[in-house]
Design an enzyme around this catalytic site. Sequence first.
Site, mmCIF file in Angstrom:
data_model
loop_
_atom_site.group_PDB
_atom_site.id
_atom_site.type_symbol
_atom_site.label_atom_id
_atom_site.label_comp_id
_atom_site.label_asym_id
_atom_site.label_seq_id
_atom_site.Cartn_x
_atom_site.Cartn_y
_atom_site.Cartn_z
ATOM 1 C CD GLU A 14 22.885 -21.760 7.825
ATOM 2 O OE1 GLU A 14 23.081 -22.982 7.759
ATOM 3 O OE2 GLU A 14 22.284 -21.118 6.954
ATOM 4 C CG ASP B 152 24.607 -21.156 4.667
ATOM 5 O OD1 ASP B 152 25.572 -20.481 5.040
ATOM 6 O OD2 ASP B 152 24.560 -22.395 4.777
ATOM 7 C CG ASP C 269 20.310 -21.710 1.119
ATOM 8 O OD1 ASP C 269 20.052 -21.227 2.243
ATOM 9 O OD2 ASP C 269 20.887 -22.805 0.977
ATOM 10 C CD GLU D 87 15.994 -25.337 4.260
ATOM 11 O OE1 GLU D 87 16.093 -25.516 5.484
ATOM 12 O OE2 GLU D 87 14.945 -25.536 3.633
ATOM 13 C CE1 TYR E 60 25.588 -22.094 1.253
ATOM 14 C CE2 TYR E 60 23.928 -21.765 -0.441
ATOM 15 C CZ TYR E 60 24.296 -22.245 0.802
ATOM 16 O OH TYR E 60 23.366 -22.868 1.589
ATOM 17 N NE ARG F 166 23.498 -27.619 1.031
ATOM 18 C CZ ARG F 166 24.421 -27.507 1.989
ATOM 19 N NH1 ARG F 166 24.909 -26.305 2.281
ATOM 20 N NH2 ARG F 166 24.837 -28.566 2.650
ATOM 21 C CG HIS G 168 22.556 -18.372 -4.679
ATOM 22 N ND1 HIS G 168 21.822 -19.492 -4.348
ATOM 23 C CD2 HIS G 168 22.122 -17.373 -3.871
ATOM 24 C CE1 HIS G 168 20.994 -19.190 -3.371
ATOM 25 N NE2 HIS G 168 21.147 -17.921 -3.070
#
Length: 886
Positions: free
Chosen positions: A7, A80, A82, A84, A303, A305, A350
């Site tokens: 990203e 990433d 997740d 998104e 990570y 989030r 996660h």
Amino acid sequence: MNVVVVESPSKAKTINKYLGPGYKVLASFGHVRDLPAKDGSVRPDEDFEMSWEVDGASAKRMKDIADAVKSSDGLFLATDPDREGEAISWHVLDLLKKKKVIGDKPVKRVVFNAITKKAVLDAMADPRDIDISLVDAYLARRALDYLVGFNLSPVLWRKLPGARSAGRVQSVALRLVCDREGEIERFVTEEYWNISALLKTPRGDEFEARLVSADGKRLQPRSIGNGEEANRLKALLDGASYVVESVEAKPVKRHPAPPFTTSTLQQAASSKLGFSASRTMQVAQKLYEGVDIGGETVGLITYMRTDGVQMAPEAIDAARRAIGSQFGPRYLPEKPRFYSTKAKNAQEAHEAIRPTDFNRTPDQVRRFLDGDMLKLYDLVWKRGIASQMASAEIERTTAEILADNGGKKAGLRATGSVIRFDGFIAAYTDMKEDGEQADDGDEDGRLPEINARENLAKQKINATQHFTEPPPRYSEATLIKKMEELGIGRPSTYAATISTLVDRDYVEIDKRKLVPQAKGRLVTAFLESFFARYVEYDFTASLEAKLDQISAGELNWKDVLREFWKDFFSQIEDTKELRVTNVLDALNEELAPLVFPKREDGGDPRICQVCGTGKLSLKLGKYGAFVGCSNYPECNYTRQLSSESNGEAEAAASNEPQSLGKDPHTGEEITLRSGRFGPYVQRGDGKDAKRASLPKGWTPATIDHEKALALLSLPRDIGKHPETGKMISTGLGRYGPFVLHDGTYANLESVEDVFSIGLNRAVSALADKQSKGAGGGRGRTAAALKELGQHPEGGAITVRDGRFGPYVNWGKVNATLSKGKDPQSVTVEEALALIAERAAKGGGSKGKATRGRSAAAATKSTAAKAEKPKTAAKPKSKTAAKAKKD
């Protein structure tokens, strides 16, 4: 050669070093396409077909990725870990397939929770396919947000002028803030008394004991409700003898909290560091993506989030080894600790947020990190290692004491605690503020030696009066905690949701507390009255739960959309028959404490005090709501809708022109008045009368003849500049007090400076402004506050400070930063997104005066100012006039 897509460019550089020459790592710079901001992007009538749009900057990056993939052996999608991130990989792959560059090349998805060489190489060795269930959950969430925003917002515009938008999560978060304000307004203060005795042991040690029972009855908290009762009990204790009935020392264990989730990290960073939620996430992003440590770039935390509270087994083992070596074996429990979340709808997909290496202590990385990064890393490291440490051992002592006054008896209690073994507290101490857990310190203090059946000497009896207080307003941290408890929103959305509320002027942050503005309360009241289901906490949480079921493959995403759209569309259609009078009646009822505050004389707050017969009501104008009289136009009383109102008396007085005296030079009457845009002073009458709005911080009650003359005298000429010979003046503008010379503005610290600043200070302020980059001066370019690097298309990207605030610059494109954004926290990814958005709107050097605002917003601002009273701070120069117009 294989292509790897991540990203961010900083992540790409780090991972390229890990993988070596057989790989080419390219950055997507976040999402490569999105739903166009126009009607028809999601089409329910076509089974929720969605149209996607690629902006110019993303198209260039996708071309670079496609060119690389065309000559590659395979593609690894490493965005990433997740929803998104899964969606970005899906978008990239879909675009590459449409460009016909994939063919039969292998395509794999890899995820890693930390950017370390081991984590990346392990992920590359264990690839998987794109998780379609996660993509479906993303598509459902994106469609829902679009359908709510693009169907509900127009209803607001039509029925509630001045309202800007509504959103699926945004509006529910706003309701939480407004509901709390309503609780505060309805709160009725109650009196209560606390009574305690200062006693002395036979050994001469003093301690305090509080009254807990009297007259054979247990006293509940706040049960002593008046001074008469307090004095009676105080007299009983004053004449009593005291004996210790019992002393009990009880060991208590306090266990550590789990490692951080997104929510708890934001709460702790707010409490301990004073960081906003967005600032916390910006700093955490840097720590996650990697820091150069002695020639090696490595991610310092996992990570950020996540709503998971458990660390990976290897991380637990590493933490336990670090505890043994850094704190000693006494601090290491026999078995590892395992945690489960209590948050509603938590995914726990996660790990918790933790250091990537527990041996990398804050002291060891101190010289490689800036101040904020070090503070946050220190917090993550300490909480992470504390989560696997031994429990704290505390001894709590309770002494029960009997007071006897001629047969009238009362019971008192003294408590104290002492830490016998600090355990995890040696690494991390929790806090009470902003939703964090209770302080692990010695909160009750330590009691002296007290023995059962011994007599005590009375030193003093204290009876203290208190009053109950309303619940506190939410801070960012406590709002996030509440949203998490209710299952509203997700870790990746908390900070963005709050930022949206602030940007929309629905909420203001004052002393770290979220204060709902009149506009936000109007929107909430409207939605609660006519769209109640869609701002219900349980409904929003249940929708989040369904999205989680979609991501787990348990529900079909289009079935969820169909179910939602059927009822939602029906309610939208019903509002077409809704009349503005219905809206106003509902809002008058819902917002009565705000719209019609109590009058000091006890009169009806809805009766107009100017005409005495008209009834006050909310009115909706082009630029929002205000309060007006039903006898209009015979009675032209109006006032702003504000929670800061000081009552009808002041408002009425300021609406009816109040004479302040005459102008000594012109002989014209000077009056204090009130208009739709607030109080102002006026000299003379008619359309040519000079007017000046009251600056921020000045209230009608403080305005006298002298202050009114000062305001009407603006702009104030100070003297000629020693170098140019041109006049320097001061004034009050849209952005506050300023000093002006030859088209260049410099901000002043206070309104008072406008009337008192001399020539030397003014020249100095202008010189400082020029050295930093005037932003509004002729031909001058604002100095760079921060260098971000090179744009993919060439040219430097910088953060600069202009007359309209900080902005991102690339070539001739300027994009403003959002309100409250720290210029030093801007990342290159954020800058590229802002530049792309601004470029898509046609923004360039000609658009500097309205950087980052839509044409509609700029037009609205100009129109609003046209209706306001003329300001006495009207700039004289053409340059200043043009900037003001823009």
